[in-house]
Design a protein around this motif. Structure first.
Motif, PDB file in Angstrom:
ATOM      1  N   MET A 123      20.300  48.474  12.731  1.00 32.25           N
ATOM      2  CA  MET A 123      20.296  47.658  11.549  1.00 32.25           C
ATOM      3  C   MET A 123      21.673  47.025  11.390  1.00 32.25           C
ATOM      4  O   MET A 123      22.669  47.605  11.811  1.00 32.25           O
ATOM      5  N   ALA A 124      21.704  45.855  10.811  1.00 31.66           N
ATOM      6  CA  ALA A 124      22.959  45.135  10.578  1.00 31.66           C
ATOM      7  C   ALA A 124      22.885  44.424   9.239  1.00 31.66           C
ATOM      8  O   ALA A 124      21.797  44.056   8.773  1.00 31.66           O
ATOM      9  N   TYR A 125      24.059  44.228   8.632  1.00 30.25           N
ATOM     10  CA  TYR A 125      24.139  43.518   7.360  1.00 30.25           C
ATOM     11  C   TYR A 125      25.332  42.588   7.411  1.00 30.25           C
ATOM     12  O   TYR A 125      26.464  43.028   7.671  1.00 30.25           O
ATOM     13  N   GLY A 126      25.109  41.286   7.195  1.00 24.59           N
ATOM     14  CA  GLY A 126      26.189  40.293   7.209  1.00 24.59           C
ATOM     15  C   GLY A 126      27.007  40.385   5.943  1.00 24.59           C
ATOM     16  O   GLY A 126      26.489  40.210   4.840  1.00 24.59           O
ATOM     17  N   VAL A 127      28.296  40.655   6.069  1.00 21.94           N
ATOM     18  CA  VAL A 127      29.166  40.834   4.920  1.00 21.94           C
ATOM     19  C   VAL A 127      29.703  39.499   4.421  1.00 21.94           C
ATOM     20  O   VAL A 127      29.749  39.246   3.230  1.00 21.94           O
ATOM     21  N   GLY A 128      30.100  38.625   5.331  1.00 18.12           N
ATOM     22  CA  GLY A 128      30.628  37.331   4.920  1.00 18.12           C
ATOM     23  C   GLY A 128      30.963  36.483   6.124  1.00 18.12           C
ATOM     24  O   GLY A 128      30.980  36.959   7.254  1.00 18.12           O
ATOM     25  N   GLY A 129      31.248  35.224   5.876  1.00 16.24           N
ATOM     26  CA  GLY A 129      31.608  34.326   6.954  1.00 16.24           C
ATOM     27  C   GLY A 129      31.540  32.882   6.507  1.00 16.24           C
ATOM     28  O   GLY A 129      30.891  32.557   5.517  1.00 16.24           O
ATOM     29  N   LYS A 130      32.234  32.043   7.212  1.00 12.81           N
ATOM     30  CA  LYS A 130      32.226  30.607   6.954  1.00 12.81           C
ATOM     31  C   LYS A 130      31.808  29.903   8.234  1.00 12.81           C
ATOM     32  O   LYS A 130      32.200  30.279   9.334  1.00 12.81           O
ATOM     33  N   THR A 131      31.014  28.866   8.096  1.00 14.82           N
ATOM     34  CA  THR A 131      30.542  28.082   9.230  1.00 14.82           C
ATOM     35  C   THR A 131      31.155  26.694   9.142  1.00 14.82           C
ATOM     36  O   THR A 131      31.075  26.043   8.097  1.00 14.82           O
ATOM     37  N   LYS A 132      31.771  26.262  10.238  1.00 19.76           N
ATOM     38  CA  LYS A 132      32.347  24.928  10.294  1.00 19.76           C
ATOM     39  C   LYS A 132      31.506  24.093  11.257  1.00 19.76           C
ATOM     40  O   LYS A 132      31.243  24.490  12.380  1.00 19.76           O
ATOM     41  N   ILE A 133      31.092  22.924  10.815  1.00 17.78           N
ATOM     42  CA  ILE A 133      30.272  22.024  11.617  1.00 17.78           C
ATOM     43  C   ILE A 133      31.165  20.901  12.127  1.00 17.78           C
ATOM     44  O   ILE A 133      31.952  20.336  11.362  1.00 17.78           O
ATOM     45  N   ASP A 134      31.075  20.591  13.410  1.00 18.99           N
ATOM     46  CA  ASP A 134      31.884  19.519  13.997  1.00 18.99           C
ATOM     47  C   ASP A 134      31.669  18.210  13.260  1.00 18.99           C
ATOM     48  O   ASP A 134      30.538  17.825  12.967  1.00 18.99           O
ATOM     49  N   GLY A 135      32.756  17.536  12.940  1.00 21.18           N
ATOM     50  CA  GLY A 135      32.684  16.249  12.277  1.00 21.18           C
ATOM     51  C   GLY A 135      32.606  16.333  10.766  1.00 21.18           C
ATOM     52  O   GLY A 135      32.625  15.326  10.087  1.00 21.18           O
ATOM     53  N   VAL A 136      32.513  17.552  10.219  1.00 25.62           N
ATOM     54  CA  VAL A 136      32.448  17.745   8.768  1.00 25.62           C
ATOM     55  C   VAL A 136      33.685  18.534   8.350  1.00 25.62           C
ATOM     56  O   VAL A 136      33.986  19.574   8.929  1.00 25.62           O
ATOM     57  N   SER A 137      34.390  18.053   7.349  1.00 24.22           N
ATOM     58  CA  SER A 137      35.633  18.703   6.954  1.00 24.22           C
ATOM     59  C   SER A 137      35.414  19.957   6.111  1.00 24.22           C
ATOM     60  O   SER A 137      36.290  20.797   6.020  1.00 24.22           O
ATOM     61  N   GLU A 138      34.261  20.117   5.485  1.00 25.04           N
ATOM     62  CA  GLU A 138      34.003  21.277   4.633  1.00 25.04           C
ATOM     63  C   GLU A 138      33.385  22.416   5.435  1.00 25.04           C
ATOM     64  O   GLU A 138      32.635  22.194   6.369  1.00 25.04           O
TER      65      GLU A 138
END
Length: 76
Positions: A1-16
């Motif tokens: 079992m796994a649980y995602g605690v946190g994270g940020k995803t950056k998409i190419d070409g998008v500054s946010e």
């Protein structure tokens, strides 16, 4: 079992950056099955392992987590 605690995803070409586990993001909980085997040759250990999830990673998608792992070790 796994649980995602946190994270940020950056998409190419998008500054946010987007929250990886937000309302439109990936699901936090994952459950699956793993299988592996290892062999010992004196003090050397060699192994392989694979795993797959039973839960979809995102709503509206038929994608699942899949992993593969190879190990080489030395026993002291």
């Amino acid at each position: 079992m796994a649980y995602g605690v946190g994270g940020k995803t950056k998409i190419d070409g998008v500054s946010e950056k987007a929250d990886t586990f937000g309302d439109d993001g990936l699901k936090r909980f994952d459950a699956g099955l793993g299988l592996g085997v290892a062999f010992e040759f004196g003090k050397i250990v060699v192994g392989v392992e694979t795993g797959t999830s039973f839960t979809k990673v995102a709503s509206g998608a038929s994608a699942y987590n899949l992993s593969a792992l190879a190990t080489i070790g030395y026993k002291f």
